[in-house]
Scaffold this motif. Structure first.
Motif, PDB file in Angstrom:
ATOM      1  N   ALA A  40       0.917  -1.293  -0.008  1.00  0.00           N
ATOM      2  CA  ALA A  40      -0.011   0.147  -0.137  1.00  0.00           C
ATOM      3  C   ALA A  40       0.873   1.423  -0.109  1.00  0.00           C
ATOM      4  O   ALA A  40       0.536   2.304  -0.969  1.00  0.00           O
ATOM      5  CB  ALA A  40      -1.007   0.104   1.236  1.00  0.00           C
ATOM      6  N   ARG A  41       1.878   1.365   0.667  1.00  0.00           N
ATOM      7  CA  ARG A  41       2.719   2.433   0.843  1.00  0.00           C
ATOM      8  C   ARG A  41       3.415   2.641  -0.581  1.00  0.00           C
ATOM      9  O   ARG A  41       3.416   3.711  -1.113  1.00  0.00           O
ATOM     10  CB  ARG A  41       3.703   2.306   1.914  1.00  0.00           C
ATOM     11  N   ARG A  42       3.897   1.483  -1.200  1.00  0.00           N
ATOM     12  CA  ARG A  42       4.476   1.791  -2.305  1.00  0.00           C
ATOM     13  C   ARG A  42       3.635   2.158  -3.306  1.00  0.00           C
ATOM     14  O   ARG A  42       3.814   2.973  -4.413  1.00  0.00           O
ATOM     15  CB  ARG A  42       5.338   0.313  -2.955  1.00  0.00           C
ATOM     16  N   GLU A  43       2.509   1.539  -3.491  1.00  0.00           N
ATOM     17  CA  GLU A  43       1.452   1.990  -4.366  1.00  0.00           C
ATOM     18  C   GLU A  43       1.219   3.623  -4.384  1.00  0.00           C
ATOM     19  O   GLU A  43       0.758   4.273  -5.184  1.00  0.00           O
ATOM     20  CB  GLU A  43       0.203   1.377  -4.360  1.00  0.00           C
ATOM     21  N   ALA A  44       1.045   4.023  -2.911  1.00  0.00           N
ATOM     22  CA  ALA A  44       0.436   5.087  -2.841  1.00  0.00           C
ATOM     23  C   ALA A  44       1.779   6.225  -3.273  1.00  0.00           C
ATOM     24  O   ALA A  44       1.669   7.295  -3.904  1.00  0.00           O
ATOM     25  CB  ALA A  44       0.451   5.701  -1.060  1.00  0.00           C
ATOM     26  N   ARG A  45       3.177   5.830  -3.205  1.00  0.00           N
ATOM     27  CA  ARG A  45       3.955   6.594  -3.813  1.00  0.00           C
ATOM     28  C   ARG A  45       4.242   6.777  -5.262  1.00  0.00           C
ATOM     29  O   ARG A  45       4.278   7.764  -5.822  1.00  0.00           O
ATOM     30  CB  ARG A  45       5.508   6.048  -3.119  1.00  0.00           C
ATOM     31  N   ALA A  46       3.678   5.732  -5.683  1.00  0.00           N
ATOM     32  CA  ALA A  46       3.870   5.567  -7.160  1.00  0.00           C
ATOM     33  C   ALA A  46       2.607   6.478  -7.717  1.00  0.00           C
ATOM     34  O   ALA A  46       2.801   7.251  -8.693  1.00  0.00           O
ATOM     35  CB  ALA A  46       3.538   4.119  -7.607  1.00  0.00           C
ATOM     36  N   LYS A  47       1.288   6.461  -6.966  1.00  0.00           N
ATOM     37  CA  LYS A  47       0.245   7.246  -7.299  1.00  0.00           C
ATOM     38  C   LYS A  47       0.513   8.848  -7.146  1.00  0.00           C
ATOM     39  O   LYS A  47       0.020   9.624  -8.000  1.00  0.00           O
ATOM     40  CB  LYS A  47      -1.015   6.816  -6.628  1.00  0.00           C
ATOM     41  N   ALA A  48       1.374   9.071  -6.286  1.00  0.00           N
ATOM     42  CA  ALA A  48       1.481  10.499  -5.943  1.00  0.00           C
ATOM     43  C   ALA A  48       2.444  11.078  -7.116  1.00  0.00           C
ATOM     44  O   ALA A  48       2.160  12.027  -7.333  1.00  0.00           O
ATOM     45  CB  ALA A  48       2.306  10.695  -4.596  1.00  0.00           C
ATOM     46  N   ILE A  49       3.309  10.318  -7.704  1.00  0.00           N
ATOM     47  CA  ILE A  49       4.056  10.558  -8.862  1.00  0.00           C
ATOM     48  C   ILE A  49       3.155  10.808 -10.013  1.00  0.00           C
ATOM     49  O   ILE A  49       3.068  11.677 -10.926  1.00  0.00           O
ATOM     50  CB  ILE A  49       5.120   9.516  -9.115  1.00  0.00           C
TER      51      ILE A  49
END
Length: 94
Positions: A40-49
């Motif tokens: 979830a944290r990794r996906e949130a970082r990707a989505k923020a980009i």
């Protein structure tokens, strides 16, 4: 189907402007066995980009058109795209 008047290279030009090109692919694609909060944290970082990316629309359209099975594309996770595919299938006339 692509327009035969548009050179194939032009169909992919949007990828050169993607912010993902300046970030490790590990941000957008999960390692083997990744689950739960770390995923979830990794996906949130990707989505923020993706939210800041000038080609997020083109990227999302590409991912949906090609049924991209892995990674975050166009601000959508694998699971989010799968849900869209299921909705489209359910809405398709019999």
């Amino acid at each position: 189907m692509s327009d035969p008047r548009v050179p194939v290279a032009a169909l992919w030009e949007w990828q050169f402007r993607g912010l993902c090109r300046t970030t490790s692919p590990d941000t957008f694609f999960h390692p083997e066995g990744e689950r739960g909060p770390s995923r979830a944290r990794r996906e949130a970082r990707a989505k923020a980009i993706c939210e800041q990316c000038p080609v997020v629309v083109e990227c999302g359209e590409h991912a949906l058109a090609t049924q991209e099975p892995y990674g975050v594309w166009g601000g959508m996770t694998e699971e989010e795209r799968q849900a869209i595919y299921r909705e489209r299938e359910a809405a398709r006339p019999a």
